[in-house]
Design a protein around this motif. Structure first.
Motif, PDB file in Angstrom:
ATOM      1  N   ASN A 222       0.839  -1.183   0.000  1.00 47.85           N
ATOM      2  CA  ASN A 222       0.000   0.000   0.000  1.00 47.85           C
ATOM      3  C   ASN A 222       0.875   1.233   0.000  1.00 47.85           C
ATOM      4  OD1 ASN A 222      -1.966   1.955   0.249  1.00 47.85           O
ATOM      5  ND2 ASN A 222      -2.344   1.565   2.392  1.00 47.85           N
ATOM      6  N   GLU A 223       1.391   1.572   1.132  1.00 53.85           N
ATOM      7  CA  GLU A 223       2.127   2.826   1.259  1.00 53.85           C
ATOM      8  C   GLU A 223       3.629   2.612   1.059  1.00 53.85           C
ATOM      9  OE1 GLU A 223       1.096   5.801   4.510  1.00 53.85           O
ATOM     10  OE2 GLU A 223       3.058   5.080   5.180  1.00 53.85           O
TER      11      GLU A 223
ATOM     12  N   THR B 118       0.627   6.582  -1.349  1.00 54.10           N
ATOM     13  CA  THR B 118      -0.153   5.350  -1.348  1.00 54.10           C
ATOM     14  C   THR B 118      -0.172   4.726  -2.737  1.00 54.10           C
ATOM     15  OG1 THR B 118      -2.243   6.418  -1.921  1.00 54.10           O
ATOM     16  CG2 THR B 118      -1.647   6.331   0.430  1.00 54.10           C
ATOM     17  N   ARG B 119      -0.723   3.513  -2.800  1.00 52.30           N
ATOM     18  CA  ARG B 119      -0.827   2.846  -4.096  1.00 52.30           C
ATOM     19  C   ARG B 119      -1.675   3.674  -5.063  1.00 52.30           C
ATOM     20  NH1 ARG B 119       0.596  -2.095  -5.733  1.00 52.30           N
ATOM     21  NH2 ARG B 119      -0.411  -2.927  -7.600  1.00 52.30           N
TER      22      ARG B 119
ATOM     23  N   ARG C 249       6.109   7.140  -7.388  1.00 49.15           N
ATOM     24  CA  ARG C 249       6.299   5.696  -7.381  1.00 49.15           C
ATOM     25  C   ARG C 249       5.913   5.105  -8.718  1.00 49.15           C
ATOM     26  NH1 ARG C 249       2.368   3.113  -2.963  1.00 49.15           N
ATOM     27  NH2 ARG C 249       2.640   1.152  -4.110  1.00 49.15           N
TER      28      ARG C 249
ATOM     29  N   ASN D  92       4.459   1.569  -9.730  1.00 46.84           N
ATOM     30  CA  ASN D  92       3.943   0.319  -9.181  1.00 46.84           C
ATOM     31  C   ASN D  92       4.430  -0.888  -9.977  1.00 46.84           C
ATOM     32  OD1 ASN D  92       2.555   1.527  -7.051  1.00 46.84           O
ATOM     33  ND2 ASN D  92       0.706   1.831  -8.271  1.00 46.84           N
TER      34      ASN D  92
ATOM     35  N   ILE E  29       7.839  -1.481  -8.810  1.00 46.05           N
ATOM     36  CA  ILE E  29       7.883  -1.545  -7.341  1.00 46.05           C
ATOM     37  C   ILE E  29       9.012  -0.647  -6.846  1.00 46.05           C
ATOM     38  CG2 ILE E  29       7.522  -3.086  -5.389  1.00 46.05           C
ATOM     39  CD1 ILE E  29       7.510  -5.412  -7.253  1.00 46.05           C
TER      40      ILE E  29
ATOM     41  N   ASP F 124       2.485  -3.000   3.844  1.00 45.55           N
ATOM     42  CA  ASP F 124       1.492  -3.737   3.078  1.00 45.55           C
ATOM     43  C   ASP F 124       0.127  -3.646   3.743  1.00 45.55           C
ATOM     44  OD1 ASP F 124       2.667  -7.061   4.107  1.00 45.55           O
ATOM     45  OD2 ASP F 124       1.412  -5.596   5.151  1.00 45.55           O
TER      46      ASP F 124
END
Length: 116
Positions: free
Chosen positions: A32-33, A52-53, A71, A73, A76, A99
């Protein structure tokens, strides 16, 4: 075992810029974060910025307008673009991921030194 590998720290003059990167070594679909914290000598570790995601961000007041967290995703990876650096930004910067189960993971830290 989750491993977080940070890079991008170093020595820079006041007013300069650095970009930190943190790669998470294995695919964790429940991340998540992601965020960055820092610890200066003789001080407690403090939050710098989190994301956050869903790309919601949060910044410490001391870095707002100067630092940008982002970020990727798919990779990662979390980044911290640091501009207009000040001597008081000198610290060890730590990457952190959390997570959805509440687990928190830390990187080994990367030194950022800003000379006046």
């Amino acid at each position: 075992q989750v491993q977080l590998v940070e890079s991008g720290g170093g020595l820079v003059q006041a007013g300069g810029s650095l970009r930190l990167s943190c790669v998470v070594s294995r695919t964790i679909f429940s991340i998540n974060e992601m965020g960055w914290y820092r610890q200066a000598p003789g001080k407690q570790r403090e939050l710098v910025a989190t994301i956050t995601r869903g790309f919601d961000t949060n910044y410490a007041d001391s870095v707002k307008g100067r630092f940008t967290i982002s970020r990727n995703n798919a990779k990662i990876t979390v980044y911290l673009q640091m501009n207009s650096l000040k001597p008081e930004d000198t610290a060890v910067y730590y990457c952190n991921v959390k997570d959805y189960d509440g687990m928190s993971f830390w990187g080994q830290g990367t030194q950022v030194t800003v000379s006046s």
